[in-house]
Design a protein around this motif. Structure first.
Motif, PDB file in Angstrom:
ATOM      1  N   VAL A 176      10.480   2.200   6.195  1.00 16.83           N
ATOM      2  CA  VAL A 176      10.447   3.609   6.595  1.00 16.83           C
ATOM      3  C   VAL A 176       9.724   4.431   5.528  1.00 16.83           C
ATOM      4  CG1 VAL A 176      11.863   5.638   7.110  1.00 16.83           C
ATOM      5  CG2 VAL A 176      12.573   3.379   7.920  1.00 16.83           C
ATOM      6  N   GLY A 177       8.793   5.268   5.972  1.00 14.36           N
ATOM      7  CA  GLY A 177       8.074   6.157   5.072  1.00 14.36           C
ATOM      8  C   GLY A 177       6.824   5.571   4.447  1.00 14.36           C
ATOM      9  N   GLU A 178       6.559   4.289   4.669  1.00 11.15           N
ATOM     10  CA  GLU A 178       5.378   3.647   4.094  1.00 11.15           C
ATOM     11  C   GLU A 178       4.186   3.746   5.037  1.00 11.15           C
ATOM     12  OE1 GLU A 178       6.383  -0.192   1.345  1.00 11.15           O
ATOM     13  OE2 GLU A 178       6.500  -0.500   3.506  1.00 11.15           O
ATOM     14  N   THR A 179       3.006   3.842   4.455  1.00  5.99           N
ATOM     15  CA  THR A 179       1.796   3.638   5.241  1.00  5.99           C
ATOM     16  C   THR A 179       1.589   2.131   5.353  1.00  5.99           C
ATOM     17  OG1 THR A 179       0.329   3.598   3.330  1.00  5.99           O
ATOM     18  CG2 THR A 179       0.770   5.774   4.333  1.00  5.99           C
ATOM     19  N   PRO A 206      -3.894  -6.363   9.086  1.00  7.03           N
ATOM     20  CA  PRO A 206      -4.445  -7.015   7.892  1.00  7.03           C
ATOM     21  C   PRO A 206      -5.348  -6.076   7.084  1.00  7.03           C
ATOM     22  CG  PRO A 206      -5.272  -8.029   9.930  1.00  7.03           C
ATOM     23  CD  PRO A 206      -4.537  -6.794  10.303  1.00  7.03           C
ATOM     24  N   PHE A 207      -5.135  -6.069   5.776  1.00  4.93           N
ATOM     25  CA  PHE A 207      -5.971  -5.312   4.848  1.00  4.93           C
ATOM     26  C   PHE A 207      -6.663  -6.300   3.925  1.00  4.93           C
ATOM     27  CE2 PHE A 207      -3.045  -2.225   6.384  1.00  4.93           C
ATOM     28  CZ  PHE A 207      -3.752  -1.031   6.382  1.00  4.93           C
ATOM     29  N   VAL A 208      -7.853  -5.927   3.460  1.00  3.75           N
ATOM     30  CA  VAL A 208      -8.628  -6.773   2.557  1.00  3.75           C
ATOM     31  C   VAL A 208      -8.757  -6.048   1.225  1.00  3.75           C
ATOM     32  CG1 VAL A 208     -10.839  -7.942   2.177  1.00  3.75           C
ATOM     33  CG2 VAL A 208      -9.916  -7.732   4.507  1.00  3.75           C
ATOM     34  N   GLY A 221       4.072  -4.670  10.791  1.00  4.81           N
ATOM     35  CA  GLY A 221       3.929  -5.232   9.459  1.00  4.81           C
ATOM     36  C   GLY A 221       2.489  -5.217   9.012  1.00  4.81           C
ATOM     37  N   ALA A 222       2.282  -5.632   7.777  1.00  6.56           N
ATOM     38  CA  ALA A 222       0.934  -5.676   7.218  1.00  6.56           C
ATOM     39  C   ALA A 222       0.822  -6.865   6.275  1.00  6.56           C
ATOM     40  CB  ALA A 222       0.625  -4.380   6.471  1.00  6.56           C
ATOM     41  N   GLU A 235       0.270   0.638   2.130  1.00  2.00           N
ATOM     42  CA  GLU A 235       1.336   0.561   1.123  1.00  2.00           C
ATOM     43  C   GLU A 235       2.225  -0.658   1.377  1.00  2.00           C
ATOM     44  OE1 GLU A 235       1.908   5.317   0.054  1.00  2.00           O
ATOM     45  OE2 GLU A 235       3.068   4.429   1.701  1.00  2.00           O
ATOM     46  N   THR A 236       2.486  -0.937   2.649  1.00  2.00           N
ATOM     47  CA  THR A 236       3.273  -2.123   3.001  1.00  2.00           C
ATOM     48  C   THR A 236       2.570  -3.387   2.526  1.00  2.00           C
ATOM     49  OG1 THR A 236       4.219  -1.051   4.944  1.00  2.00           O
ATOM     50  CG2 THR A 236       4.240  -3.465   4.918  1.00  2.00           C
TER      51      THR A 236
END
Length: 176
Positions: free
Chosen positions: A93-96, A136-138, A53-54, A99-100
């Motif tokens: 499925v198919g997501e970076t 985690p993305f910022v 997950g993200a 993108e998630t």
């Protein structure tokens, strides 16, 4: 009283520099922010692969204070009910991974993806109760974002000053 070491106003440029600061002791940072000692890597004896997950850490400035969007999860959810978290969830499925993170933030808090500037990614962390490896993305949002909670998942949207996250009173554990 413990004073925060985090400035009240951060710029996107300063945040990007901090994201790529080296060397950075990830384990020490996770331990400092955890309410109790815990592992940040998946134990090797567990079968299969962890869920992936993200989350999106959305930063913005209002009245000379940098803030972050957090959510309180609904009590009826199977995993992490009632917990405070960043918007995020399972990769489809198919997501970076980024993108998630953006899709989940749009779904959970209604933030407009086109108004975000992705600044970077932090070190993934393993979450034992749900067997998730969370990435985690910022991101930066210019000005205070317009948000609305997805009532099926989000009980409350919180706009939290970043400096408050460094306060010892912000780290704790509530037993239910």
């Amino acid at each position: 009283m413990c004073q925060s070491t985090i400035p009240t106003l951060l710029s996107p440029e300063l945040i990007v520099r901090a994201l790529f600061f080296s060397p950075f002791n990830t384990a020490a940072a996770h331990a400092r922010m955890s309410p109790q000692p815990r592992t940040i890597v998946r134990p090797p004896h567990l079968p299969g692969e962890p869920n992936t997950g993200a989350v999106l850490i959305i930063l913005f400035s209002v009245e000379q204070t940098t803030q972050v969007i957090m959510i309180r999860r609904q009590e009826h959810l199977q995993y992490h009910p009632g917990q405070i978290s960043f918007p995020g969830g399972r990769r489809e499925v198919g997501e970076t991974l980024h993108e998630t993170a953006i899709r989940e933030a749009r779904e959970e808090v209604g933030v407009n993806a086109s108004s975000l500037t992705l600044l970077g990614m932090l070190t993934p962390i393993y979450v034992p109760p749900s067997d998730f490896m969370v990435h985690p993305f910022v991101a930066w949002h210019n000005g205070q974002p317009e948000v609305h909670a997805d009532a099926s998942e989000v009980a409350e949207i919180l706009m939290v000053p970043v400096a408050r996250l460094d306060a010892p009173s912000s780290r704790g554990r509530e037993v239910r």
